[in-house]
Enzyme design. Structure first.
Site, PDB file in Angstrom:
ATOM      1  N   HIS A 169       0.822  -1.218   0.000  1.00  0.00           N
ATOM      2  CA  HIS A 169       0.000   0.000   0.000  1.00  0.00           C
ATOM      3  C   HIS A 169       0.851   1.261   0.000  1.00  0.00           C
ATOM      4  O   HIS A 169       0.396   2.319  -0.444  1.00  0.00           O
ATOM      5  CB  HIS A 169      -0.955  -0.010   1.198  1.00  0.00           C
ATOM      6  CG  HIS A 169      -2.159  -0.864   0.985  1.00  0.00           C
ATOM      7  ND1 HIS A 169      -3.404  -0.536   1.471  1.00  0.00           N
ATOM      8  CD2 HIS A 169      -2.317  -2.032   0.318  1.00  0.00           C
ATOM      9  CE1 HIS A 169      -4.275  -1.467   1.117  1.00  0.00           C
ATOM     10  NE2 HIS A 169      -3.630  -2.395   0.424  1.00  0.00           N
ATOM     11  N   GLY A 175       5.022   5.926  -5.024  1.00  0.00           N
ATOM     12  CA  GLY A 175       6.242   5.133  -4.961  1.00  0.00           C
ATOM     13  C   GLY A 175       6.555   4.667  -3.549  1.00  0.00           C
ATOM     14  O   GLY A 175       5.867   5.003  -2.585  1.00  0.00           O
ATOM     15  N   SER A 214       5.281   7.016   2.679  1.00  0.00           N
ATOM     16  CA  SER A 214       4.237   8.034   2.890  1.00  0.00           C
ATOM     17  C   SER A 214       3.075   7.477   3.701  1.00  0.00           C
ATOM     18  O   SER A 214       2.399   8.215   4.422  1.00  0.00           O
ATOM     19  CB  SER A 214       3.743   8.580   1.554  1.00  0.00           C
ATOM     20  OG  SER A 214       3.182   7.560   0.741  1.00  0.00           O
ATOM     21  N   GLU A 272      -2.547   9.071   4.715  1.00  0.00           N
ATOM     22  CA  GLU A 272      -3.131   8.049   3.841  1.00  0.00           C
ATOM     23  C   GLU A 272      -3.868   6.981   4.640  1.00  0.00           C
ATOM     24  O   GLU A 272      -4.607   6.177   4.068  1.00  0.00           O
ATOM     25  CB  GLU A 272      -2.030   7.409   2.999  1.00  0.00           C
ATOM     26  CG  GLU A 272      -1.372   8.380   2.030  1.00  0.00           C
ATOM     27  CD  GLU A 272      -0.108   7.832   1.380  1.00  0.00           C
ATOM     28  OE1 GLU A 272       0.126   6.606   1.459  1.00  0.00           O
ATOM     29  OE2 GLU A 272       0.658   8.631   0.800  1.00  0.00           O
ATOM     30  N   ASN A 331      -7.324   1.915   3.347  1.00  0.00           N
ATOM     31  CA  ASN A 331      -6.501   1.797   4.556  1.00  0.00           C
ATOM     32  C   ASN A 331      -7.262   1.933   5.870  1.00  0.00           C
ATOM     33  O   ASN A 331      -6.833   1.395   6.896  1.00  0.00           O
ATOM     34  CB  ASN A 331      -5.397   2.863   4.531  1.00  0.00           C
ATOM     35  CG  ASN A 331      -4.380   2.619   3.438  1.00  0.00           C
ATOM     36  OD1 ASN A 331      -4.194   1.489   2.992  1.00  0.00           O
ATOM     37  ND2 ASN A 331      -3.712   3.674   2.993  1.00  0.00           N
ATOM     38  N   ASP A 371       2.100 -20.302   0.945  1.00  0.00           N
ATOM     39  CA  ASP A 371       2.222 -21.375  -0.042  1.00  0.00           C
ATOM     40  C   ASP A 371       1.286 -21.094  -1.212  1.00  0.00           C
ATOM     41  O   ASP A 371       0.708 -20.012  -1.310  1.00  0.00           O
ATOM     42  CB  ASP A 371       1.931 -22.745   0.601  1.00  0.00           C
ATOM     43  CG  ASP A 371       0.543 -22.807   1.240  1.00  0.00           C
ATOM     44  OD1 ASP A 371      -0.340 -21.992   0.865  1.00  0.00           O
ATOM     45  OD2 ASP A 371       0.320 -23.690   2.098  1.00  0.00           O
TER      46      ASP A 371
END
Length: 334
Positions: free
Chosen positions: A72, A78, A82, A94, A100, A259
């Site tokens: 996230h 990027g 943040s 955020e 979120n 897995d």
């Protein structure tokens, strides 16, 4: 002969770093490299690993939470940490975005890691690199693959609430919307399917998939692609209203083991989220990849590791850009 051997060794050494620094576009993080802290903070990786191990031993779910934090973070502006910022002054965090809110967690673990690193080597290790290392260590602790983490990210001085709302794939997005969001980050359909495999661990809230049980297409009918006995089981704990925060395993077969059972579940129409099941119902290419990973755990591990490195290199701040935060929750004072 000696000159030829030296040239050969040099070529080999350059080849060894190809995955991390030879791709020139903005997504590949050409300034990142695994040995970044070898001299400035040689114990950095060991400190991160130790604290993550303690946290995951205390609560198995924390592995998935730390892995998700990195994901996230990277999809918004990027991989710049943040997501860790609290609201303060001009910054609107955020953490309150739709993907979120009441969902992302693990911030206290990151705080503990940062505190230990500041004692060991002040003003050196970025919060963004902590997230990248914690994601790798969490995966390994649950039995998943390891990978060499390129390092050298710096931390942003801002956050993007709108970016968090718009750029992170949502559980009810269509396949095409999800793929578009991945492509926006320089990731492709192979990365999409492999990284979705992280849902082999962790939980989702009732509110994230309720529409599949009761109103998938806006006609008050359940999702016909969801296996009906599994759907009935989910409905018993996820009612039409209420219970929003009730937790369900994303992979009910082996919920705390990293897995390929997640992919087997998808082929049996037992993917929990709509964004999981569309991998087999909306694209022949993605379905083919799901089948390959369901049949071959090692192939899944190999691609997951490659895709995690690729994701971790989305638009990093390097050089003099950004900063090394002293506290991951707030920017440094000018």
């Amino acid at each position: 002969m000696a000159q030829l051997s030296m040239s050969f060794l040099l070529a080999l050494s350059l080849l060894a770093f190809t995955p991390f620094c030879s791709r020139g576009n903005k997504y590949q993080g050409g300034n990142l490299y695994p040995q970044f802290y070898d001299h400035s903070c040689p114990k950095a990786q060991a400190i991160v690993k130790s604290i993550v191990a303690k946290a995951v031993a205390n609560e198995a779910r924390m592995a998935a939470s730390l892995l998700r934090l990195h994901f996230h973070d990277c999809f918004v502006k990027g991989c710049d940490a943040s997501i860790l910022l609290d609201s303060n002054g001009q910054i609107i965090n955020e953490k309150r975005s739709n993907p979120n809110r009441n969902s992302v967690r693990g911030f206290e673990v990151v705080d503990e890691i940062k505190s230990a690193l500041e004692k060991e080597c002040p003003n050196t290790v970025s919060c963004a690199d902590i997230l990248a290392l914690a994601a790798r260590d969490s995966t390994v602790l649950r039995g998943g693959p390891s990978w060499v983490v390129p390092l050298g990210r710096r931390d942003s001085r801002g956050a993007s609430l709108s970016g968090s709302n718009n750029d992170i794939p949502a559980p009810n997005n269509t396949f095409q919307t999800i793929l578009t969001k991945f492509k926006r980050q320089g990731l492709d359909i192979v990365d999409l399917v492999a990284l979705s495999g992280s849902h082999t661990i962790g939980n989702a809230r009732c509110t994230s998939f309720r529409q599949r049980l009761y109103n998938q297409s806006g006609n008050w009918q359940p999702d016909f692609t969801l296996q009906q006995s599994y759907a009935a089981q989910l409905r018993s704990q996820c009612p039409r209203s209420g219970g929003d925060q009730n937790l369900f395993f994303l992979d009910f077969v082996s919920p705390t083991t990293f897995d390929n059972s997640y992919f087997k579940n998808l082929l049996a129409s037992k993917g929990l989220l709509s964004s999981d099941e569309v991998l087999v119902t909306s694209s022949g290419v993605s379905r083919g990849l799901v089948q390959k990973y369901a049949e071959n755990n090692e192939l899944f591990y190999e691609q997951f590791a490659k895709s995690m490195v690729k994701m971790g290199n989305i638009s990093p701040l390097t050089g003099s850009r950004g900063e090394i935060r002293k506290n991951c929750r707030r920017v440094n004072k000018s």
